[in-house]
Design an enzyme around this catalytic site. Structure first.
Site, PDB file in Angstrom:
ATOM      1  N   ARG A  86       0.490  -1.241  -0.166  1.00 51.97           N
ATOM      2  CA  ARG A  86      -0.668  -0.131   0.110  1.00 51.97           C
ATOM      3  C   ARG A  86       0.766   1.058  -0.336  1.00 51.97           C
ATOM      4  NH1 ARG A  86      -5.018   1.161   4.031  1.00 51.97           N
ATOM      5  NH2 ARG A  86      -5.505   3.645   3.123  1.00 51.97           N
ATOM      6  N   ARG A  95      -7.173   1.525  -2.874  1.00 54.71           N
ATOM      7  CA  ARG A  95      -5.640   0.624  -2.613  1.00 54.71           C
ATOM      8  C   ARG A  95      -6.159  -0.632  -2.877  1.00 54.71           C
ATOM      9  NH1 ARG A  95      -8.706   1.994   1.987  1.00 54.71           N
ATOM     10  NH2 ARG A  95      -9.425   4.617   1.529  1.00 54.71           N
ATOM     11  N   ASP A  98      -6.692  -1.944   2.941  1.00 49.42           N
ATOM     12  CA  ASP A  98      -7.247  -1.922   3.676  1.00 49.42           C
ATOM     13  C   ASP A  98      -7.806  -2.499   4.715  1.00 49.42           C
ATOM     14  OD1 ASP A  98      -7.884   0.729   5.723  1.00 49.42           O
ATOM     15  OD2 ASP A  98      -9.426   0.642   4.467  1.00 49.42           O
ATOM     16  N   ASP A 100      -9.209  -2.428   8.697  1.00 47.24           N
ATOM     17  CA  ASP A 100      -9.549  -1.350   9.745  1.00 47.24           C
ATOM     18  C   ASP A 100      -9.947  -1.619  11.077  1.00 47.24           C
ATOM     19  OD1 ASP A 100      -8.836   0.921   7.860  1.00 47.24           O
ATOM     20  OD2 ASP A 100     -11.372   0.411   7.038  1.00 47.24           O
TER      21      ASP A 100
HETATM   22  C1  X6L Z   1     -20.420  11.462   2.407  1.00 45.06           C
HETATM   23  C2  X6L Z   1     -18.867  11.650   2.818  1.00 45.06           C
HETATM   24  C3  X6L Z   1     -20.422   9.938   2.538  1.00 45.06           C
HETATM   25  C4  X6L Z   1     -17.861  10.373   3.112  1.00 45.06           C
HETATM   26  C5  X6L Z   1     -19.810   8.607   2.696  1.00 45.06           C
HETATM   27  C6  X6L Z   1     -17.789   6.751   3.638  1.00 45.06           C
HETATM   28  C7  X6L Z   1     -16.320   8.080   3.483  1.00 45.06           C
HETATM   29  C8  X6L Z   1     -16.864   5.981   3.455  1.00 45.06           C
HETATM   30  C9  X6L Z   1     -14.470   7.435   3.667  1.00 45.06           C
HETATM   31  C10 X6L Z   1     -18.200   8.945   3.114  1.00 45.06           C
HETATM   32  C11 X6L Z   1     -17.620   7.526   3.374  1.00 45.06           C
HETATM   33  C12 X6L Z   1     -15.806   5.476   3.571  1.00 45.06           C
HETATM   34  C13 X6L Z   1     -14.370   1.256   1.328  1.00 45.06           C
HETATM   35  C14 X6L Z   1     -15.196   1.720   0.546  1.00 45.06           C
HETATM   36  C15 X6L Z   1     -13.497   2.915   1.330  1.00 45.06           C
HETATM   37  C16 X6L Z   1     -14.234  -0.436   1.214  1.00 45.06           C
HETATM   38  C17 X6L Z   1     -16.733  -0.301   0.020  1.00 45.06           C
HETATM   39  C18 X6L Z   1     -14.988   5.018   3.629  1.00 45.06           C
HETATM   40  C19 X6L Z   1     -13.522   5.091   3.484  1.00 45.06           C
HETATM   41  N1  X6L Z   1     -13.353   2.246   1.481  1.00 45.06           N
HETATM   42  N2  X6L Z   1     -16.268   1.483  -0.164  1.00 45.06           N
HETATM   43  N3  X6L Z   1     -15.051   3.349   0.692  1.00 45.06           N
HETATM   44  N4  X6L Z   1     -15.513  -1.043   0.876  1.00 45.06           N
HETATM   45  N5  X6L Z   1     -17.263  -0.301  -0.760  1.00 45.06           N
HETATM   46  O1  X6L Z   1     -13.469  -0.999   2.203  1.00 45.06           O
HETATM   47  O2  X6L Z   1     -15.309   3.604   4.107  1.00 45.06           O
HETATM   48  S1  X6L Z   1     -13.106   4.398   1.677  1.00 45.06           S
HETATM   49 MG    MG Z   2     -11.474   1.007   5.910  1.00 39.33          MG
HETATM   50 MG    MG Z   3      -8.176   2.497   7.152  1.00 30.87          MG
END
Ligand code: X6L
Ligand code: MG
Ligand code: MG
Length: 166
Positions: A86, A95, A98, A100
């Protein structure tokens, strides 16, 4: 006697060989002293949430029993990410891996480096669907994982068929 704490790790990958990245991370966790993997979820393929347009994710959850501190478990998560190569990257962007720390027993922490439970753990179907499949009764923020999972839109989560699984 040292406390065995139940903790959950959320894994996600959407760059490269996603399945290998998740399996390699699980192997690293399994071979780590003071960490026993007690449940591994099915893999799910999920529509990206947040961030830029990016490829679909492969997500999974691993439940462990551990005597590591939360900080040491976070270091293990980072070690897994580094093992997948990463890179420094755009926030919420694609990425290779990830990892967490979703929850560590009933510990609550507001440390920005390690917020517990994970701030998005109770609202994201890509976490809750696989987690509920292996530890539905685990309580996060006063409700079971199954209850949280029943409250989210799961339309962006589909089963991922793992061919050749033994
Ligand atoms: C508004 C603002 C709406 C922020 C949503 C949601 C930001 C999720 C970050 C958000 C917002 C995240 C994964 C992902 C990410 C994953 C799937 C995050 C961090 N990681 N989508 N998006 N799986 N399906 O592991 O969770 S980025
Ligand atoms: Mg995450
Ligand atoms: Mg993370």
């Amino acid at each position: 006697m040292t406390m065995q704490v139940r903790a959950a790790l959320g894994l996600g990958s959407n760059v490269g060989d996603r399945q290998s990245h998740l399996k390699n991370a699980m192997a690293t966790v399994r071979t780590t002293p003071k960490v026993v993997v007690v449940e591994v979820s099915p893999f799910v393929e999920t529509v990206p949430v947040g961030g830029p347009d990016q490829p679909d994710f492969l997500n999974a959850v691993v439940v462990v029993e551990t005597t590591l501190t939360p900080e040491a478990l976070l270091a293990l998560a980072h070690q897994c990410e580094q093992g997948a190569g990463r890179q420094r990257e755009e926030r919420w962007g694609p990425r290779t891996l990830d990892v967490d720390v979703l929850a560590y027993g009933d510990v609550v922490s507001t440390n920005p480096e390690l917020t517990l439970p994970h701030p998005r753990a109770t609202e994201r179907a890509f976490v809750l669907v696989p987690w509920a499949a292996i530890d539905p009764v685990f309580v996060v923020n006063g409700r079971s994982v199954a209850d949280w999972a029943a409250a989210v839109d799961t339309s962006g989560v589909r089963p991922f068929v793992q061919l050749g699984e033994d």
